[in-house]
Write a protein that holds these residues in place. Structure first.
Motif, PDB file in Angstrom:
ATOM      1  N   UNK A  45     -13.199  -5.419  -2.267  1.00 33.87           N
ATOM      2  CA  UNK A  45     -12.051  -5.678  -1.410  1.00 33.87           C
ATOM      3  C   UNK A  45     -11.172  -4.424  -1.355  1.00 33.87           C
ATOM      4  N   UNK A  46     -10.776  -4.053  -0.157  1.00 29.90           N
ATOM      5  CA  UNK A  46     -10.009  -2.824   0.035  1.00 29.90           C
ATOM      6  C   UNK A  46      -8.708  -3.092   0.788  1.00 29.90           C
ATOM      7  N   UNK A  47      -7.742  -2.272   0.503  1.00 26.17           N
ATOM      8  CA  UNK A  47      -6.446  -2.343   1.171  1.00 26.17           C
ATOM      9  C   UNK A  47      -6.572  -1.978   2.640  1.00 26.17           C
ATOM     10  N   UNK A  48      -5.841  -2.717   3.487  1.00 24.70           N
ATOM     11  CA  UNK A  48      -5.826  -2.429   4.924  1.00 24.70           C
ATOM     12  C   UNK A  48      -4.422  -2.015   5.379  1.00 24.70           C
ATOM     13  N   UNK A  49      -3.424  -2.857   5.074  1.00 25.24           N
ATOM     14  CA  UNK A  49      -2.074  -2.580   5.559  1.00 25.24           C
ATOM     15  C   UNK A  49      -1.065  -3.352   4.716  1.00 25.24           C
ATOM     16  N   UNK A  50       0.179  -2.861   4.697  1.00 22.98           N
ATOM     17  CA  UNK A  50       1.262  -3.538   4.002  1.00 22.98           C
ATOM     18  C   UNK A  50       2.549  -3.340   4.771  1.00 22.98           C
ATOM     19  N   UNK A  51       3.505  -4.239   4.504  1.00 21.03           N
ATOM     20  CA  UNK A  51       4.793  -4.178   5.192  1.00 21.03           C
ATOM     21  C   UNK A  51       5.893  -4.525   4.205  1.00 21.03           C
ATOM     22  N   UNK A  53       9.639  -5.850   2.802  1.00 21.33           N
ATOM     23  CA  UNK A  53      10.263  -7.162   2.972  1.00 21.33           C
ATOM     24  C   UNK A  53      11.077  -7.222   4.255  1.00 21.33           C
ATOM     25  N   UNK A  54      11.676  -6.105   4.643  1.00 21.65           N
ATOM     26  CA  UNK A  54      12.504  -6.078   5.852  1.00 21.65           C
ATOM     27  C   UNK A  54      11.684  -5.899   7.120  1.00 21.65           C
ATOM     28  N   UNK A  55      10.456  -5.430   6.941  1.00 30.33           N
ATOM     29  CA  UNK A  55       9.634  -5.119   8.102  1.00 30.33           C
ATOM     30  C   UNK A  55       9.828  -3.710   8.629  1.00 30.33           C
ATOM     31  N   UNK A  56      10.731  -2.952   8.014  1.00 32.60           N
ATOM     32  CA  UNK A  56      11.045  -1.619   8.527  1.00 32.60           C
ATOM     33  C   UNK A  56      10.010  -0.572   8.113  1.00 32.60           C
ATOM     34  N   UNK A  57       9.328  -0.811   7.024  1.00 30.90           N
ATOM     35  CA  UNK A  57       8.346   0.152   6.532  1.00 30.90           C
ATOM     36  C   UNK A  57       6.958  -0.464   6.528  1.00 30.90           C
ATOM     37  N   UNK A  58       6.008   0.293   7.060  1.00 32.63           N
ATOM     38  CA  UNK A  58       4.627  -0.165   7.079  1.00 32.63           C
ATOM     39  C   UNK A  58       3.718   0.906   6.504  1.00 32.63           C
ATOM     40  N   UNK A  59       2.588   0.467   5.999  1.00 32.37           N
ATOM     41  CA  UNK A  59       1.634   1.336   5.332  1.00 32.37           C
ATOM     42  C   UNK A  59       0.237   0.934   5.796  1.00 32.37           C
ATOM     43  N   UNK A  60      -0.612   1.932   6.039  1.00 29.89           N
ATOM     44  CA  UNK A  60      -1.946   1.653   6.546  1.00 29.89           C
ATOM     45  C   UNK A  60      -2.999   2.490   5.846  1.00 29.89           C
ATOM     46  N   UNK A  61      -4.168   1.904   5.715  1.00 29.25           N
ATOM     47  CA  UNK A  61      -5.316   2.688   5.288  1.00 29.25           C
ATOM     48  C   UNK A  61      -5.671   3.659   6.409  1.00 29.25           C
ATOM     49  N   UNK A  62      -6.190   4.808   6.041  1.00 27.35           N
ATOM     50  CA  UNK A  62      -6.535   5.824   7.039  1.00 27.35           C
ATOM     51  C   UNK A  62      -7.504   5.273   8.084  1.00 27.35           C
ATOM     52  N   UNK A 105      -2.171   2.718  -5.914  1.00 26.70           N
ATOM     53  CA  UNK A 105      -3.157   1.703  -5.552  1.00 26.70           C
ATOM     54  C   UNK A 105      -2.458   0.387  -5.199  1.00 26.70           C
ATOM     55  N   UNK A 106      -2.838  -0.173  -4.076  1.00 26.02           N
ATOM     56  CA  UNK A 106      -2.293  -1.452  -3.643  1.00 26.02           C
ATOM     57  C   UNK A 106      -3.120  -2.588  -4.242  1.00 26.02           C
TER      58      UNK A 106
END
Length: 122
Positions: A45-51, A53-62, A105-106
Motif C-alpha cells: 500500500x502506497x501513499x497517494x494524497x493528503x490534505x 485539517x483546514x483543506x488549505x494544504x495538500x500533498x501528493x505522490x509524484x 513517510x505517510x
C-alpha cells in the motif's frame, strides 16, 4: 470505533476520470489530516494524497501530482479524491484514513476500511 467507507471506484478507460469518496464515522476528523492510499495487486500500500485539517494544504505522490485532487468536507466528515487522466498503472484498491507523517513517510492512523477498486483499462 472508527469506520471508514470508501466508494466511487469502478472500471474506466485510460484518460478517463473518477471521483472517490470516503465517509468517516465514529470520530470527528475535522482536526486531522486525511489521506488516500492505494494498493495494486501484489504490491504494498502506497501513499497517494493528503490534505490538512483546514483543506488549505495538500500533498501528493509524484506519480499523481497534477492529475489527482484531494478535497474534504468537514461538515460531512468526508474526504474526496478527484482522479483525472487516469492511467492503467493507477489500477489499485484505494483506501482513505486519518494520516500522519513521520520521518517523511505517510501512514494511516486508524484501521483500514475495505477500500474501493479502481480499474483503468488501456
Amino acid at each position: 470505533q472508527v469506520q471508514l467507507v470508501e466508494s466511487g471506484g469502478g472500471l474506466v478507460q485510460a484518460g478517463g476520470s473518477l471521483r472517490l469518496s470516503c465517509a468517516a464515522s465514529g470520530r470527528t476528523f475535522s482536526s486531522y489530516r486525511l489521506g488516500w492510499f492505494r494498493q495494486a495487486p501484489g504490491k504494498e500500500r502506497n501513499f497517494v494524497a493528503a490534505i490538512s485539517w483546514s483543506g488549505h494544504n495538500t500533498y501528493y505522490a509524484d506519480s499523481v501530482n497534477g492529475r489527482f485532487t484531494i478535497s474534504r468536507d468537514n461538515a460531512k466528515n468526508t474526504v474526496y479524491l478527484q482522479m483525472n487522466s487516469l492511467k492503467p498503472e493507477d489500477t489499485a484498491v484505494y483506501y482513505c484514513n486519518a494520516v500522519r507523517r513521520e520521518a517523511g513517510t505517510w501512514d494511516g492512523m486508524d484501521s483500514w476500511g475495505k477500500g474501493t477498486l479502481v480499474t483503468v483499462s488501456s
